[in-house]
Write an enzyme that holds these catalytic residues in place. Structure first.
Site: not given
Length: 587
Positions: A88, A149
């Site tokens: 990610c 994130h």
């Protein structure tokens, strides 16, 4: 007053010139306005951990994805679309900046490969340029709904140095962190589980030693100083705090929702998360329908822990994971429906993708990567980096086209910046290329002759698409060690790593021709490929040239940067009593 004929003529000429100048200015304003009006809106949709094989238009015939399939039928489908990293944080860094993640210091050197604590100090550096920053300069209103994130704070709780609002997004609603198991009660633990176990065992051992020492002292069996007892008590307490506060309260610390810089829910309620995200996304487009705008819808699905909204549970033939994918499809359909309802189809470029391949070690709760080997966290194998890629722009892109050339998530950066009328930065190396010539069929060849596939800071593999051939060679310098023996993933540790004993280096490197062997099952050799030596030589030269473009960057994923720091913890209320729920009206 007497006016001579010469003066009268000069006056007439001046008047004519004024009229011409005024007319030219009107034309210039009209052309400028028309040029601005031709600039599209952008709706970028990214799923978390979705496998390329989970989608109908990419070969899945059991999970129902009619809306995504329609998006592909109405637009252009990329069949060799690649994430720049298999996890990610680095993948999204590359997507946002158009550059490999290690250029921004977001390549890992060890087991910490993504941001693990919202109250860590690592993240996307403020000096990085995102496509959102450049579109802001072009008069676009920019928004992100969903997962970020890429960090929040650097030195204090509210400095927001890594926050989306500091990286070019006018509006943010969603998860500044990501979805981890800790976010769903009963789903287990997802952050440094072995470290948690070690700290728990140490706390238990110290507590036992303290109680034993206390009992011995109370019974008079041995003379034990009060100082030793107090010291052991303090040590035990500190040990419990170090274990309990950062890890046992992770749902409170990591699983939150922010609206711009304000925490509006802590911990977040998953049951209504998707409904709220869709409402925010739709309202953003409605507010800015007169444009131009950019909206990045970054979904929490289909990362574990899996959850579904009311109405989707038990609907898929593939259990809870299939339910998640079908809910994603519904959300994509809602986005398309909103664009069409607002009459913006011919003024909006829509894009759909995943941040990397599916997590095969999650078994039935993870994605399927089709014929491609490997999955999430594997930077070399195709299953970790080959993702869906769909572009739709009614009236501009020919429906139903497929592009088989290598393309990258990093290509979105230059594509949207150029379409918005912006200039690409000249003070840094960009690794992406404008996709419009490929999407519109003006060229049949990708500008990516070479692509460098990283796992952390380590160069895992290199792709070479020779200009004189349709072949696409892929050279693997190392591969992950699968476990247990005979498996096709790292099931013993749940996710593959890129360093030390977790990988095997190959000399000579493994070579595959993806045009003939996309599943990477038949390594080439000098006997089976006449260009074998040339491939290795050409890739070696390309790697040398590529490394000369790399400059040192502060490492963001060190232990010092990722550990939980209470003074950086976003909090609604008074820290450490952080707790709030978004008002029912907003849900």
């Amino acid at each position: 007053m007497f006016i001579t004929s010469d003066a009268l003529q000069r006056k007439r000429m001046l008047g004519n010139w004024s009229l011409r100048l005024f007319a030219a200015l009107l034309v210039l304003l009209y052309v400028t306005k028309a040029d601005q009006d031709s600039r599209p809106n952008f709706v970028l949709m990214m799923v978390d951990d979705l496998g390329i094989g989970d989608i109908g238009c990419y070969g899945n015939d059991t999970i129902r994805t009619p809306n995504i399939d329609r998006l592909a039928a109405d637009g252009v489908k990329l069949t060799q679309h690649l994430a720049a990293a298999p996890l990610c944080t680095p993948s999204r860094t590359a997507f946002m900046t158009g550059r490999y993640a290690l250029r921004a210091g977001l390549g890992s050197t060890g087991r910490v490969q993504v941001i693990l604590f919202l109250a860590g100090s690592g993240g996307l550096p403020p000096n990085e340029t995102t496509f959102a920053k450049l579109l802001q300069k072009q008069g676009y209103t920019t928004g992100i709904v969903g997962k970020w994130h890429l960090g929040v704070n650097c030195e204090s709780r509210n400095d927001h140095c890594h926050h989306p609002n500091n990286h070019g997004f006018d509006f943010f609603y969603g998860l500044p962190f990501t979805l981890f198991k800790d976010c769903k009660p009963g789903a287990g633990k997802g952050v440094l589980v072995d470290v948690q176990e070690t700290l728990w065992q140490l706390s238990a051992l110290l507590a036992l030693a303290f109680l034993t020492l206390l009992a011995v002292r109370a019974s008079g069996l041995l003379r034990i100083s009060r100082t030793l007892v107090v010291f052991l008590a303090v040590l035990t307490l500190l040990s419990v705090i170090v274990w309990f506060v950062p890890f046992e309260l992770l749902q409170t610390w990591n699983c939150i929702i922010m609206r711009n810089g304000e925490v509006v829910e802590q911990p977040m309620k998953l049951e209504t998360l998707n409904t709220r995200m869709m409402r925010e996304a739709e309202q953003f487009m409605e507010r800015h329908r007169d444009g131009p705008f950019l909206l990045f819808l970054s979904l929490a699905h289909v990362h574990t822990p899996l959850f579904v909204s009311e109405g989707f549970a038990g609907k898929s033939k593939h259990g809870l994971y299939g339910d998640n994918v079908e809910e994603v499809d519904w959300m994509v359909g809602r986005m398309v429906e909103t664009i069409e309802r607002l009459g913006l189809s011919e003024k909006t470029l829509m894009y759909f993708t995943s941040d990397h391949g599916g997590h095969i070690e999650d078994g039935p709760n993870g994605g399927w990567n089709g014929i491609y080997r490997g999955g999430k966290a594997m930077g070399g194998w195709e299953g970790g980096i080959r993702v869906p890629g769909i572009f739709r722009w009614s009236g501009r892109l020919t429906p139903g086209r497929e592009v088989e050339e290598p393309t990258s998530l990093m290509d979105v950066f230059p594509t949207v910046v150029k379409l918005a009328g912006g200039a690409l930065p000249e003070d840094r190396v960009l690794d992406g290329h404008d996709l419009m010539p490929l999407l519109e069929g003006e060229t049949s060849r990708s500008e990516h002759e070479f692509m460098f596939h990283y796992c952390g800071i380590y160069l895992n593999a290199v792709r070479w698409h020779p200009s004189d051939s349709d072949s696409i060679f892929k050279v693997h310098f190392f591969t992950p060690n699968f476990s247990p023996a005979g498996a096709v993933g790292c099931y013993d540790i749940n996710i593959c790593l890129c360093h030390g004993d977790h990988v095997t280096y190959h000399s000579p490197p493994l070579v595959f021709d993806l045009s003939e062997d996309p599943s990477e099952s038949r390594p080439l050799s000098p006997e089976t490929e006449e260009r074998f030596a040339e491939v290795l030589q050409r890739v070696e030269r390309a790697v040398k040239e590529h490394r000369q473009t790399l400059t040192p960057a502060e490492k963001q994923l060190t232990w010092a940067n990722i550990v939980w720091k209470p003074w950086l913890q976003p909090c609604c209320g008074s820290f450490p009593f952080c707790s709030c729920e978004e008002p029912a009206a907003a849900q």
